[in-house]
Design a protein around this motif. Structure first.
Motif, PDB file in Angstrom:
ATOM      1  N   ALA A  61      -2.746  -8.234   0.839  1.00 12.20           N
ATOM      2  CA  ALA A  61      -3.163  -8.681  -0.311  1.00 12.20           C
ATOM      3  C   ALA A  61      -4.276  -9.630  -0.329  1.00 12.20           C
ATOM      4  O   ALA A  61      -4.595 -10.087   0.922  1.00 12.20           O
ATOM      5  CB  ALA A  61      -2.069  -9.381  -0.971  1.00 12.20           C
ATOM      6  N   ASP A  62      -5.035  -9.845  -1.572  1.00 14.20           N
ATOM      7  CA  ASP A  62      -5.754 -11.112  -1.360  1.00 14.20           C
ATOM      8  C   ASP A  62      -5.069 -12.342  -1.273  1.00 14.20           C
ATOM      9  O   ASP A  62      -3.976 -12.352  -1.538  1.00 14.20           O
ATOM     10  CB  ASP A  62      -6.832 -11.011  -2.657  1.00 14.20           C
ATOM     11  N   LYS A  63      -5.768 -13.412  -0.742  1.00 13.38           N
ATOM     12  CA  LYS A  63      -5.008 -14.581  -0.373  1.00 13.38           C
ATOM     13  C   LYS A  63      -4.546 -15.423  -1.714  1.00 13.38           C
ATOM     14  O   LYS A  63      -3.589 -16.082  -1.619  1.00 13.38           O
ATOM     15  CB  LYS A  63      -5.959 -15.640   0.247  1.00 13.38           C
ATOM     16  N   ASP A  64      -5.090 -15.132  -2.978  1.00  7.53           N
ATOM     17  CA  ASP A  64      -4.241 -15.715  -4.021  1.00  7.53           C
ATOM     18  C   ASP A  64      -3.042 -14.982  -4.556  1.00  7.53           C
ATOM     19  O   ASP A  64      -2.582 -15.105  -5.710  1.00  7.53           O
ATOM     20  CB  ASP A  64      -5.274 -15.886  -5.121  1.00  7.53           C
ATOM     21  N   HIS A  65      -2.751 -13.564  -3.998  1.00  2.00           N
ATOM     22  CA  HIS A  65      -1.722 -12.635  -4.262  1.00  2.00           C
ATOM     23  C   HIS A  65      -1.990 -12.179  -5.597  1.00  2.00           C
ATOM     24  O   HIS A  65      -0.817 -12.150  -6.388  1.00  2.00           O
ATOM     25  CB  HIS A  65      -0.402 -13.453  -4.036  1.00  2.00           C
ATOM     26  N   ASN A  66      -2.880 -11.598  -5.972  1.00  2.00           N
ATOM     27  CA  ASN A  66      -2.862 -10.983  -7.178  1.00  2.00           C
ATOM     28  C   ASN A  66      -2.673  -9.564  -7.094  1.00  2.00           C
ATOM     29  O   ASN A  66      -2.107  -9.027  -8.304  1.00  2.00           O
ATOM     30  CB  ASN A  66      -4.553 -11.005  -7.666  1.00  2.00           C
ATOM     31  N   PHE A  67      -2.856  -8.959  -5.690  1.00  2.00           N
ATOM     32  CA  PHE A  67      -2.662  -7.173  -5.938  1.00  2.00           C
ATOM     33  C   PHE A  67      -2.671  -7.082  -4.518  1.00  2.00           C
ATOM     34  O   PHE A  67      -2.844  -7.788  -3.659  1.00  2.00           O
ATOM     35  CB  PHE A  67      -3.661  -6.774  -6.627  1.00  2.00           C
ATOM     36  N   MET A  68      -2.091  -5.949  -4.097  1.00  2.00           N
ATOM     37  CA  MET A  68      -2.121  -5.425  -2.624  1.00  2.00           C
ATOM     38  C   MET A  68      -2.517  -4.119  -2.485  1.00  2.00           C
ATOM     39  O   MET A  68      -2.387  -3.318  -3.477  1.00  2.00           O
ATOM     40  CB  MET A  68      -0.612  -5.623  -2.460  1.00  2.00           C
ATOM     41  N   ILE A  69      -2.884  -3.871  -1.357  1.00  2.00           N
ATOM     42  CA  ILE A  69      -2.911  -2.286  -0.927  1.00  2.00           C
ATOM     43  C   ILE A  69      -1.642  -1.994   0.073  1.00  2.00           C
ATOM     44  O   ILE A  69      -1.043  -2.945   0.872  1.00  2.00           O
ATOM     45  CB  ILE A  69      -4.078  -2.021   0.092  1.00  2.00           C
ATOM     46  N   GLU A  70      -0.680  -1.029  -0.388  1.00  2.00           N
ATOM     47  CA  GLU A  70       0.178  -0.549   0.617  1.00  2.00           C
ATOM     48  C   GLU A  70      -0.256   0.521   1.276  1.00  2.00           C
ATOM     49  O   GLU A  70      -0.463   1.840   0.783  1.00  2.00           O
ATOM     50  CB  GLU A  70       1.385  -0.074  -0.495  1.00  2.00           C
ATOM     51  N   LEU A  71      -0.222   0.389   2.631  1.00  2.00           N
ATOM     52  CA  LEU A  71      -0.774   1.475   3.580  1.00  2.00           C
ATOM     53  C   LEU A  71       0.509   2.262   4.053  1.00  2.00           C
ATOM     54  O   LEU A  71       1.385   1.329   4.508  1.00  2.00           O
ATOM     55  CB  LEU A  71      -1.519   0.449   4.493  1.00  2.00           C
ATOM     56  N   CYS A  72       0.386   3.299   4.315  1.00  2.00           N
ATOM     57  CA  CYS A  72       1.439   3.971   5.033  1.00  2.00           C
ATOM     58  C   CYS A  72       0.731   5.239   5.945  1.00  2.00           C
ATOM     59  O   CYS A  72      -0.560   5.577   5.930  1.00  2.00           O
ATOM     60  CB  CYS A  72       2.496   4.893   4.144  1.00  2.00           C
ATOM     61  N   SER A  73       1.343   5.599   6.984  1.00  2.00           N
ATOM     62  CA  SER A  73       0.853   6.797   7.805  1.00  2.00           C
ATOM     63  C   SER A  73       1.924   7.805   8.004  1.00  2.00           C
ATOM     64  O   SER A  73       2.863   7.888   8.794  1.00  2.00           O
ATOM     65  CB  SER A  73       0.408   6.122   9.039  1.00  2.00           C
ATOM     66  N   ILE A  74       2.012   8.774   6.881  1.00  2.00           N
ATOM     67  CA  ILE A  74       2.751  10.105   7.205  1.00  2.00           C
ATOM     68  C   ILE A  74       2.017  11.060   7.423  1.00  2.00           C
ATOM     69  O   ILE A  74       1.143  11.710   6.964  1.00  2.00           O
ATOM     70  CB  ILE A  74       3.235  10.288   5.380  1.00  2.00           C
ATOM     71  N   PRO A  75       2.455  11.613   8.598  1.00  2.00           N
ATOM     72  CA  PRO A  75       1.786  12.889   9.342  1.00  2.00           C
ATOM     73  C   PRO A  75       1.877  14.232   8.286  1.00  2.00           C
ATOM     74  O   PRO A  75       2.957  14.217   7.620  1.00  2.00           O
ATOM     75  CB  PRO A  75       2.595  12.918  10.643  1.00  2.00           C
ATOM     76  N   GLY A  76       0.663  14.698   8.506  1.00  2.00           N
ATOM     77  CA  GLY A  76       0.838  16.120   7.773  1.00  2.00           C
ATOM     78  C   GLY A  76      -0.005  15.815   6.153  1.00  2.00           C
ATOM     79  O   GLY A  76      -0.112  17.010   5.643  1.00  2.00           O
ATOM     80  N   LEU A  77      -0.120  14.764   5.830  1.00  2.00           N
ATOM     81  CA  LEU A  77      -0.369  14.325   4.761  1.00  2.00           C
ATOM     82  C   LEU A  77      -2.056  13.758   4.685  1.00  2.00           C
ATOM     83  O   LEU A  77      -2.288  13.505   5.636  1.00  2.00           O
ATOM     84  CB  LEU A  77       0.021  13.377   4.025  1.00  2.00           C
TER      85      LEU A  77
END
Length: 298
Positions: A71-87
């Motif tokens: 997230a940005d340090k003011d917690h406005n929004f986030m990126i959700e990161l995943c690592s799913i094989p085959g996608l």
């Protein structure tokens, strides 16, 4: 130059009256709030560290080992990161105008850009100044995901408190930005807090403004436009990329979205951590996730 939300909404309403609910028929629901954009990458931990080290984001601790939130340090929004094989996990083939994630720099974007480029980002085109005077630079992160840096002469959002950079918008190309904008307003109760002039000289086939879609918290937005390129976000699997909103009533909101032409994917489900999740596509195929958090992340 920007228009007030009611003025923009009234223009869209006049253009597309056949898509409107009669106001007295709309159920009043708890508001939907922007929370994150999901991106599948080859190495979620390495990508999270890259955004922390080079963009100035921070990792948000959770008990979910399948994803990493930054997230940005003011917690406005986030990126959700995943690592799913085959996608799909690289995005160099996706035009930055098909979809991209934008950050607004309060003071300058040059220092952030220099750090990103020094550590694996790729610049796309030159830095330029848009019609309203904003400075814009497009880059790709090491996964090829398009990241846009903007310095606004008249910032949309409040200035960051804990940093000099914040999330500002997630942009994507859609078949008809007017219809898309009105759909988000009518069926998700989002708003059009501002819009911007298009470059008439290069886009003389359009005589309307580019809408941004916001929520009640006024902390993040969607940028919608219609360009003669692929709408690459359409029908993308939710596991690869999606836009997520939190709401206290995901099933009721999903029902309204389906009534408006959206498509629900499977049934509502309860995750191991107690979150209630509903996946949908808007009528044009944009992947949307609704979440009722048992414990708030931001």
């Amino acid at each position: 130059m920007r228009m007030k939300s009611l003025a923009v909404a009234s223009i869209l309403t006049a253009i597309l009256p056949n898509l409107l609910f009669a106001q007295h028929l709309k159920e009043e629901l708890s508001p939907a709030r922007f929370e994150h954009v999901r991106i599948n990458v080859a190495d979620k931990e390495a990508t999270a560290k890259w955004y922390v080290d080079n963009v100035g984001l921070e990792i948000i601790a959770t008990n979910d080992s399948d994803v990493v939130f930054v997230a940005d340090k003011d917690h406005n929004f986030m990126i959700e990161l995943c690592s799913i094989p085959g996608l799909k996990n690289t995005y160099f083939d996706v035009d930055l105008n098909s979809y991209h994630l934008a950050f607004e720099g309060h003071k300058t974007i040059e220092a952030v850009a220099e750090k990103m480029l020094k550590n694996g980002a790729e610049q796309v085109g030159d830095i330029y100044r848009n019609q309203v005077g904003d400075f814009v630079l497009n880059l790709r992160d090491p996964n090829g995901f398009a990241a846009q840096l903007i310095h606004r002469v008249d910032a949309f959002f409040p200035k960051p408190v804990k940093s000099t950079i914040r999330f500002e918008h997630f942009a994507f190309n859609t078949e008809d930005q007017k219809i898309s904008a009105l759909w988000f307003v009518q069926f998700m109760d989002l708003t059009i807090p501002w819009s911007k002039d298009i470059d008439v000289a290069q886009n003389d086939f359009r005589n309307y403004r580019v809408p941004y879609i916001g929520d009640v918290d006024n902390r993040m937005s969607l940028e919608l436009y219609t360009k003669d390129i692929d709408c690459a976000l359409n029908n993308m699997p939710h596991e690869v990329v999606h836009v997520a909103f939190t709401t206290l009533e995901p099933q009721r909101l999903a029902k309204r979205m389906v009534h408006g032409g959206g498509k629900q994917v499977g049934e509502a489900r309860v995750e191991a951590n107690g979150d209630v999740v509903v996946d949908l596509y808007d009528p044009r195929g944009v992947p949307i996730r609704l979440i009722k958090r048992k414990n708030r992340i931001l």
